[in-house]
Design a protein around this motif. Sequence first.
Motif, PDB file in Angstrom:
ATOM      1  N   ASN A 107       0.804  -1.232   0.000  1.00  0.00           N
ATOM      2  CA  ASN A 107       0.000   0.000   0.000  1.00  0.00           C
ATOM      3  C   ASN A 107       0.834   1.277   0.000  1.00  0.00           C
ATOM      4  N   LYS A 108       2.033   1.219   0.563  1.00  0.00           N
ATOM      5  CA  LYS A 108       2.809   2.444   0.717  1.00  0.00           C
ATOM      6  C   LYS A 108       3.227   3.067  -0.616  1.00  0.00           C
ATOM      7  N   ALA A 109       3.255   2.275  -1.674  1.00  0.00           N
ATOM      8  CA  ALA A 109       3.632   2.841  -2.975  1.00  0.00           C
ATOM      9  C   ALA A 109       2.676   3.957  -3.378  1.00  0.00           C
ATOM     10  N   GLY A 160       3.852   7.071   6.658  1.00  0.00           N
ATOM     11  CA  GLY A 160       3.540   8.071   5.620  1.00  0.00           C
ATOM     12  C   GLY A 160       2.121   8.606   5.718  1.00  0.00           C
ATOM     13  N   SER A 161       1.580   8.608   6.952  1.00  0.00           N
ATOM     14  CA  SER A 161       0.164   8.977   7.108  1.00  0.00           C
ATOM     15  C   SER A 161      -0.037  10.469   7.363  1.00  0.00           C
ATOM     16  N   THR A 162       0.281  11.242   6.339  1.00  0.00           N
ATOM     17  CA  THR A 162      -0.018  12.679   6.326  1.00  0.00           C
ATOM     18  C   THR A 162      -1.118  12.879   5.279  1.00  0.00           C
ATOM     19  N   GLY A 173      -3.352   6.191   7.617  1.00  0.00           N
ATOM     20  CA  GLY A 173      -3.420   6.959   6.370  1.00  0.00           C
ATOM     21  C   GLY A 173      -4.226   6.281   5.274  1.00  0.00           C
ATOM     22  N   THR A 174      -4.140   4.964   5.225  1.00  0.00           N
ATOM     23  CA  THR A 174      -4.923   4.238   4.221  1.00  0.00           C
ATOM     24  C   THR A 174      -6.408   4.448   4.513  1.00  0.00           C
ATOM     25  N   HIS A 175      -6.779   4.317   5.766  1.00  0.00           N
ATOM     26  CA  HIS A 175      -8.169   4.496   6.190  1.00  0.00           C
ATOM     27  C   HIS A 175      -8.658   5.920   5.874  1.00  0.00           C
TER      28      HIS A 175
HETATM   29  C1  LIG Z   1       1.390  -4.422   4.616  1.00  0.00           C
HETATM   30  C2  LIG Z   1       0.717  -3.282   5.293  1.00  0.00           C
HETATM   31  N1  LIG Z   1      -0.624  -3.261   5.346  1.00  0.00           N
HETATM   32  C3  LIG Z   1      -1.301  -2.268   5.951  1.00  0.00           C
HETATM   33  C4  LIG Z   1      -0.624  -1.223   6.552  1.00  0.00           C
HETATM   34  C5  LIG Z   1      -1.427  -0.157   7.214  1.00  0.00           C
HETATM   35  O1  LIG Z   1      -1.473   1.033   6.485  1.00  0.00           O
HETATM   36  P1  LIG Z   1      -1.624   2.409   7.257  1.00  0.00           P
HETATM   37  O2  LIG Z   1      -0.319   2.618   7.981  1.00  0.00           O
HETATM   38  O3  LIG Z   1      -1.861   3.408   6.206  1.00  0.00           O
HETATM   39  O4  LIG Z   1      -2.725   2.289   8.231  1.00  0.00           O
HETATM   40  C6  LIG Z   1       0.780  -1.209   6.527  1.00  0.00           C
HETATM   41  C7  LIG Z   1       1.520  -0.127   7.211  1.00  0.00           C
HETATM   42  O5  LIG Z   1       2.675  -0.199   7.484  1.00  0.00           O
HETATM   43  C8  LIG Z   1       1.462  -2.254   5.882  1.00  0.00           C
HETATM   44  O6  LIG Z   1       2.800  -2.287   5.821  1.00  0.00           O
END
Ligand SMILES: Cc1ncc(COP(=O)(O)O)c(C=O)c1O
Length: 330
Positions: free
Chosen positions: A44-46, A153-155, A191-193
């Motif tokens: 997801n970080k990409a 990276g959750s900005t 940040g994903t949420h």
């Molecule tokens: C594989 C994976 N899934 C989900 C997440 C969660 O994403 P977020 O940090 O945006 O909540 C991460 C965060 O490090 C992750 O590495």
Amino acid sequence: MFRSVDRQLLATLPTPLEVGPVLDGGARLWVKRDDLTGLGGGGNKARKLEFLCGAAVAAGAGALLTVGAAQSNHCRMTAAAGAKLDLPVHLVLAGGNTGEAMGNQLLSTMFGAHLHFTGHGEADWEALEAARADVTDQLEREGLAPYAIPIGGSTPVGAAGYAHAFVELLDQCRSAAIDPTAIVFTSSSGGTHAGLLAGRAAVQAKGESVPAVIAVGVAKGVNIGQPDIVGLGNATLELLDNPARIDPADVEVDTRWIGADYAIPSSAGDAAVTWAARSGGWLVDRTYSGKGLSGLLGMAAEGRFGAADDVVFINTGGWPALFAPAGIPA
Ligand SMILES: Cc1ncc(COP(=O)(O)O)c(C=O)c1O
């Protein structure tokens, strides 16, 4: 729908949306393959890094710096982004130097990143962030002009990646002629949420039907409401110049699947790691996507979804940790 903001094209998009097996209760599972975003092994970080690196390059940064767990996927992908953009990368990590990097750490080293071992615990995010601030100061004094990225990276800039991802996913659902009931995914730094909810609010404001967005919390912070998901998501909408705002009632974090703590495997999570491997040839890890999937499977077993439902799991990646010590359930 969104103003264009500085972006570096780092990810392979759109990622596939795959159909999976029928869940307990009869709903159809779909898997959004964000483990296949490409950059440095994907995850997801990409999506976040496209915008974070866009901002870094626009600011004339001379280096990227971020922080995370010893097996941080975010750090690994930041290392890959730096390699691609020809920027030195400094990673501030939990734990000590074992002298034998494996999994994500091995890949970060291969991508040429400089690792700073703090000795701090995996779940001690406050101490890790303080160490990031110290290393940032040090690099600034050395004249490197680092662009510092907080944990995960959750900005608002990073979360913009998932506002766009929500739109991408909904377009794919329309093409597959499905109207999903829910999107389920792993949440750790939030940040994903926040980004998904920003995308959801923007699409909903156009009068379209939107699925529920269900976060499965795998870190203590998100499970006690930190960061403020509504605030982060609304700041993302502001950044993207979209007038929609998130209804706080739409924030759902299922806190039941973390197990003992962040980065400590749980039995339900481990069962999900094996289930994914044997049900779809999917790779999910013990810290993030495995626990997230355990939440989805658990909700299905509880009867949350019915036979008429389509439910999307976003596989956010994390497979390199399978190759770290104790990476695969016994
Ligand atoms: C594989 C994976 N899934 C989900 C997440 C969660 O994403 P977020 O940090 O945006 O909540 C991460 C965060 O490090 C992750 O590495």
